[in-house]
Design a protein around this motif. Sequence first.
Motif, PDB file in Angstrom:
ATOM      1  N   LEU A 226      19.147  26.138  29.558  1.00  0.00           N
ATOM      2  CA  LEU A 226      20.436  26.687  29.974  1.00  0.00           C
ATOM      3  C   LEU A 226      20.901  26.021  31.266  1.00  0.00           C
ATOM      4  CD1 LEU A 226      22.695  28.833  29.677  1.00  0.00           C
ATOM      5  CD2 LEU A 226      21.206  30.414  30.929  1.00  0.00           C
ATOM      6  N   ALA A 227      19.971  25.790  32.185  1.00  0.00           N
ATOM      7  CA  ALA A 227      20.316  25.139  33.457  1.00  0.00           C
ATOM      8  C   ALA A 227      20.454  23.633  33.316  1.00  0.00           C
ATOM      9  CB  ALA A 227      19.259  25.463  34.511  1.00  0.00           C
ATOM     10  N   THR A 228      19.452  22.985  32.757  1.00  0.00           N
ATOM     11  CA  THR A 228      19.455  21.523  32.739  1.00  0.00           C
ATOM     12  C   THR A 228      20.560  20.960  31.853  1.00  0.00           C
ATOM     13  OG1 THR A 228      17.769  21.509  30.980  1.00  0.00           O
ATOM     14  CG2 THR A 228      16.997  21.384  33.259  1.00  0.00           C
ATOM     15  N   MET A 229      20.798  21.605  30.698  1.00  0.00           N
ATOM     16  CA  MET A 229      21.832  21.098  29.805  1.00  0.00           C
ATOM     17  C   MET A 229      23.225  21.371  30.353  1.00  0.00           C
ATOM     18  SD  MET A 229      20.078  22.033  26.108  1.00  0.00           S
ATOM     19  CE  MET A 229      21.310  21.175  25.116  1.00  0.00           C
ATOM     20  N   THR A 230      23.376  22.470  31.090  1.00  0.00           N
ATOM     21  CA  THR A 230      24.661  22.718  31.747  1.00  0.00           C
ATOM     22  C   THR A 230      24.916  21.662  32.813  1.00  0.00           C
ATOM     23  OG1 THR A 230      24.533  25.107  31.371  1.00  0.00           O
ATOM     24  CG2 THR A 230      25.989  24.357  33.125  1.00  0.00           C
ATOM     25  N   CYS A 231      23.916  21.396  33.649  1.00  0.00           N
ATOM     26  CA  CYS A 231      24.085  20.398  34.716  1.00  0.00           C
ATOM     27  C   CYS A 231      24.364  19.015  34.137  1.00  0.00           C
ATOM     28  CB  CYS A 231      22.853  20.386  35.623  1.00  0.00           C
ATOM     29  SG  CYS A 231      22.680  21.881  36.631  1.00  0.00           S
ATOM     30  N   ASP A 232      23.759  18.711  32.980  1.00  0.00           N
ATOM     31  CA  ASP A 232      24.032  17.431  32.322  1.00  0.00           C
ATOM     32  C   ASP A 232      25.499  17.304  31.921  1.00  0.00           C
ATOM     33  OD1 ASP A 232      21.411  16.582  32.523  1.00  0.00           O
ATOM     34  OD2 ASP A 232      20.873  17.174  30.477  1.00  0.00           O
ATOM     35  N   ARG A 233      26.133  18.436  31.688  1.00  0.00           N
ATOM     36  CA  ARG A 233      27.521  18.437  31.217  1.00  0.00           C
ATOM     37  C   ARG A 233      28.549  18.565  32.333  1.00  0.00           C
ATOM     38  NH1 ARG A 233      24.220  19.661  27.341  1.00  0.00           N
ATOM     39  NH2 ARG A 233      24.791  19.468  25.129  1.00  0.00           N
ATOM     40  N   LEU A 234      28.106  18.765  33.557  1.00  0.00           N
ATOM     41  CA  LEU A 234      29.040  18.845  34.678  1.00  0.00           C
ATOM     42  C   LEU A 234      29.653  17.480  34.949  1.00  0.00           C
ATOM     43  CD1 LEU A 234      27.107  21.086  37.251  1.00  0.00           C
ATOM     44  CD2 LEU A 234      28.961  21.756  35.712  1.00  0.00           C
ATOM     45  N   ARG A 235      30.902  17.470  35.291  1.00  0.00           N
ATOM     46  CA  ARG A 235      31.567  16.199  35.597  1.00  0.00           C
ATOM     47  C   ARG A 235      31.028  15.597  36.879  1.00  0.00           C
ATOM     48  NH1 ARG A 235      37.748  17.999  33.750  1.00  0.00           N
ATOM     49  NH2 ARG A 235      37.268  17.993  31.498  1.00  0.00           N
ATOM     50  N   SER A 236      30.519  16.436  37.764  1.00  0.00           N
ATOM     51  CA  SER A 236      29.862  15.969  38.979  1.00  0.00           C
ATOM     52  C   SER A 236      28.893  17.053  39.440  1.00  0.00           C
ATOM     53  CB  SER A 236      30.874  15.681  40.098  1.00  0.00           C
ATOM     54  OG  SER A 236      30.193  15.367  41.313  1.00  0.00           O
ATOM     55  N   THR A 237      27.677  16.646  39.804  1.00  0.00           N
ATOM     56  CA  THR A 237      26.701  17.612  40.318  1.00  0.00           C
ATOM     57  C   THR A 237      26.650  17.589  41.843  1.00  0.00           C
ATOM     58  OG1 THR A 237      24.932  15.956  40.104  1.00  0.00           O
ATOM     59  CG2 THR A 237      25.251  17.486  38.254  1.00  0.00           C
ATOM     60  N   LYS A 238      27.440  16.713  42.460  1.00  0.00           N
ATOM     61  CA  LYS A 238      27.450  16.642  43.915  1.00  0.00           C
ATOM     62  C   LYS A 238      28.105  17.901  44.471  1.00  0.00           C
ATOM     63  CE  LYS A 238      28.799  13.706  47.807  1.00  0.00           C
ATOM     64  NZ  LYS A 238      29.488  12.453  48.223  1.00  0.00           N
ATOM     65  N   ALA A 239      27.373  18.606  45.297  1.00  0.00           N
ATOM     66  CA  ALA A 239      27.863  19.851  45.913  1.00  0.00           C
ATOM     67  C   ALA A 239      28.354  20.841  44.862  1.00  0.00           C
ATOM     68  CB  ALA A 239      28.958  19.547  46.933  1.00  0.00           C
ATOM     69  N   ALA A 240      27.700  20.875  43.722  1.00  0.00           N
ATOM     70  CA  ALA A 240      28.103  21.782  42.647  1.00  0.00           C
ATOM     71  C   ALA A 240      27.904  23.233  43.059  1.00  0.00           C
ATOM     72  CB  ALA A 240      27.303  21.483  41.383  1.00  0.00           C
TER      73      ALA A 240
ATOM     74  N   GLY B  92      16.141  37.403  35.607  1.00  0.00           N
ATOM     75  CA  GLY B  92      15.072  37.403  34.615  1.00  0.00           C
ATOM     76  C   GLY B  92      13.730  37.099  35.228  1.00  0.00           C
ATOM     77  N   MET B  93      13.104  36.028  34.805  1.00  0.00           N
ATOM     78  CA  MET B  93      11.865  35.546  35.412  1.00  0.00           C
ATOM     79  C   MET B  93      12.097  34.293  36.245  1.00  0.00           C
ATOM     80  SD  MET B  93       8.916  36.230  32.556  1.00  0.00           S
ATOM     81  CE  MET B  93       8.454  37.906  32.112  1.00  0.00           C
ATOM     82  N   GLY B  94      13.369  33.959  36.453  1.00  0.00           N
ATOM     83  CA  GLY B  94      13.699  32.855  37.350  1.00  0.00           C
ATOM     84  C   GLY B  94      13.658  31.473  36.734  1.00  0.00           C
ATOM     85  N   PHE B  95      13.459  31.380  35.418  1.00  0.00           N
ATOM     86  CA  PHE B  95      13.345  30.061  34.794  1.00  0.00           C
ATOM     87  C   PHE B  95      14.624  29.243  34.955  1.00  0.00           C
ATOM     88  CE2 PHE B  95      10.395  32.563  31.954  1.00  0.00           C
ATOM     89  CZ  PHE B  95       9.231  32.053  32.514  1.00  0.00           C
ATOM     90  N   THR B  96      15.767  29.877  34.733  1.00  0.00           N
ATOM     91  CA  THR B  96      17.040  29.155  34.832  1.00  0.00           C
ATOM     92  C   THR B  96      17.307  28.729  36.265  1.00  0.00           C
ATOM     93  OG1 THR B  96      17.928  30.368  32.933  1.00  0.00           O
ATOM     94  CG2 THR B  96      19.515  29.329  34.402  1.00  0.00           C
ATOM     95  N   LEU B  97      17.058  29.613  37.217  1.00  0.00           N
ATOM     96  CA  LEU B  97      17.278  29.272  38.623  1.00  0.00           C
ATOM     97  C   LEU B  97      16.385  28.125  39.053  1.00  0.00           C
ATOM     98  CD1 LEU B  97      18.408  29.696  41.453  1.00  0.00           C
ATOM     99  CD2 LEU B  97      16.711  31.522  41.770  1.00  0.00           C
ATOM    100  N   ARG B  98      15.117  28.180  38.743  1.00  0.00           N
ATOM    101  CA  ARG B  98      14.199  27.110  39.182  1.00  0.00           C
ATOM    102  C   ARG B  98      14.570  25.770  38.541  1.00  0.00           C
ATOM    103  NH1 ARG B  98      10.766  31.332  38.463  1.00  0.00           N
ATOM    104  NH2 ARG B  98       9.810  30.510  36.563  1.00  0.00           N
ATOM    105  N   ALA B  99      14.985  25.808  37.274  1.00  0.00           N
ATOM    106  CA  ALA B  99      15.380  24.566  36.608  1.00  0.00           C
ATOM    107  C   ALA B  99      16.627  23.980  37.255  1.00  0.00           C
ATOM    108  CB  ALA B  99      15.611  24.812  35.123  1.00  0.00           C
ATOM    109  N   ALA B 100      17.588  24.831  37.624  1.00  0.00           N
ATOM    110  CA  ALA B 100      18.803  24.343  38.281  1.00  0.00           C
ATOM    111  C   ALA B 100      18.478  23.743  39.646  1.00  0.00           C
ATOM    112  CB  ALA B 100      19.809  25.484  38.426  1.00  0.00           C
ATOM    113  N   LEU B 101      17.627  24.410  40.404  1.00  0.00           N
ATOM    114  CA  LEU B 101      17.240  23.882  41.716  1.00  0.00           C
ATOM    115  C   LEU B 101      16.546  22.535  41.582  1.00  0.00           C
ATOM    116  CD1 LEU B 101      15.894  27.167  43.366  1.00  0.00           C
ATOM    117  CD2 LEU B 101      17.941  25.901  44.048  1.00  0.00           C
ATOM    118  N   GLY B 102      15.848  22.353  40.464  1.00  0.00           N
ATOM    119  CA  GLY B 102      15.114  21.111  40.268  1.00  0.00           C
ATOM    120  C   GLY B 102      15.985  19.904  39.985  1.00  0.00           C
ATOM    121  N   VAL B 103      17.208  20.126  39.505  1.00  0.00           N
ATOM    122  CA  VAL B 103      18.065  18.989  39.149  1.00  0.00           C
ATOM    123  C   VAL B 103      19.271  18.826  40.069  1.00  0.00           C
ATOM    124  CG1 VAL B 103      17.372  19.019  36.732  1.00  0.00           C
ATOM    125  CG2 VAL B 103      19.357  20.356  37.453  1.00  0.00           C
ATOM    126  N   LEU B 104      19.555  19.832  40.908  1.00  0.00           N
ATOM    127  CA  LEU B 104      20.709  19.759  41.802  1.00  0.00           C
ATOM    128  C   LEU B 104      20.277  19.323  43.203  1.00  0.00           C
ATOM    129  CD1 LEU B 104      22.638  22.980  40.756  1.00  0.00           C
ATOM    130  CD2 LEU B 104      23.201  20.616  40.167  1.00  0.00           C
TER     131      LEU B 104
END
Length: 223
Positions: free
Chosen positions: A48-62, A70-82
């Motif tokens: 949910l996080a990584t595929m969304t970030c892949d689809r952003l037009r820009s991840t700079k200062a997103a 939940g259990m934080g999986f989505t948050l940790r994945a987003a932090l890992g790619v941003l």
Amino acid sequence: MKIRELIGTAEVPGGDELRLYRRGDDFIIAIDRNELMSSRMSGSEEALATMTCDRLRSTKAASLLIGGYGMGFTLRAALGVLGADAKIAVAELVPGIIEWARGPMAELAAGCLDDPRVELILGDVSKAIGAATRRYDAILLDVDNGPDGLTREANEGLYSATGLATAKAALRPGGILAIWSAAPDARFTRRLTAAGFQVEEVGVRARSNGKGPRHVIWFARAN
């Protein structure tokens, strides 16, 4: 055989009681007999996080809003790619879930809630969405089991025509509304399209190794 041990309960405002179980090194959050999430199955929540970030037009200062810790999986994945300039607001309705993240599941949380890029909102994600106008590059919803409210009937309002219009108004032009679901829902796909989104529906396996049940993520881009 490992025994499933009840280690905590938490009330859902306007809903039923959540229960936190531990079985060996694994954690399970359940309601009644329904298993909502497990630490053994994180793949689709991470996607949910990584595929969304892949689809952003820009991840700079997103700027992202995640509905449901939940259990934080989505948050940790987003932090890992941003990057360092990203901002991620996390709205969690159930205070007990955050208490579990800082308590028995602290090792699993891995300090993600204390990351300087993270703002924790204890409250209904719908209110956070309604208070925003063209603020977010992406809104990621992992609330309930998808468009049908399981833990709380009021969650269904997020996925109504009115809720989708409110989410669209909170997104920046070209922003993405990403929604996780345990199962497909053709009517909801049509509802997203009727709300004016460009819709992509993707099947994702529950486990990070590509196995397990198949879940669904809708990526709806605002014009």
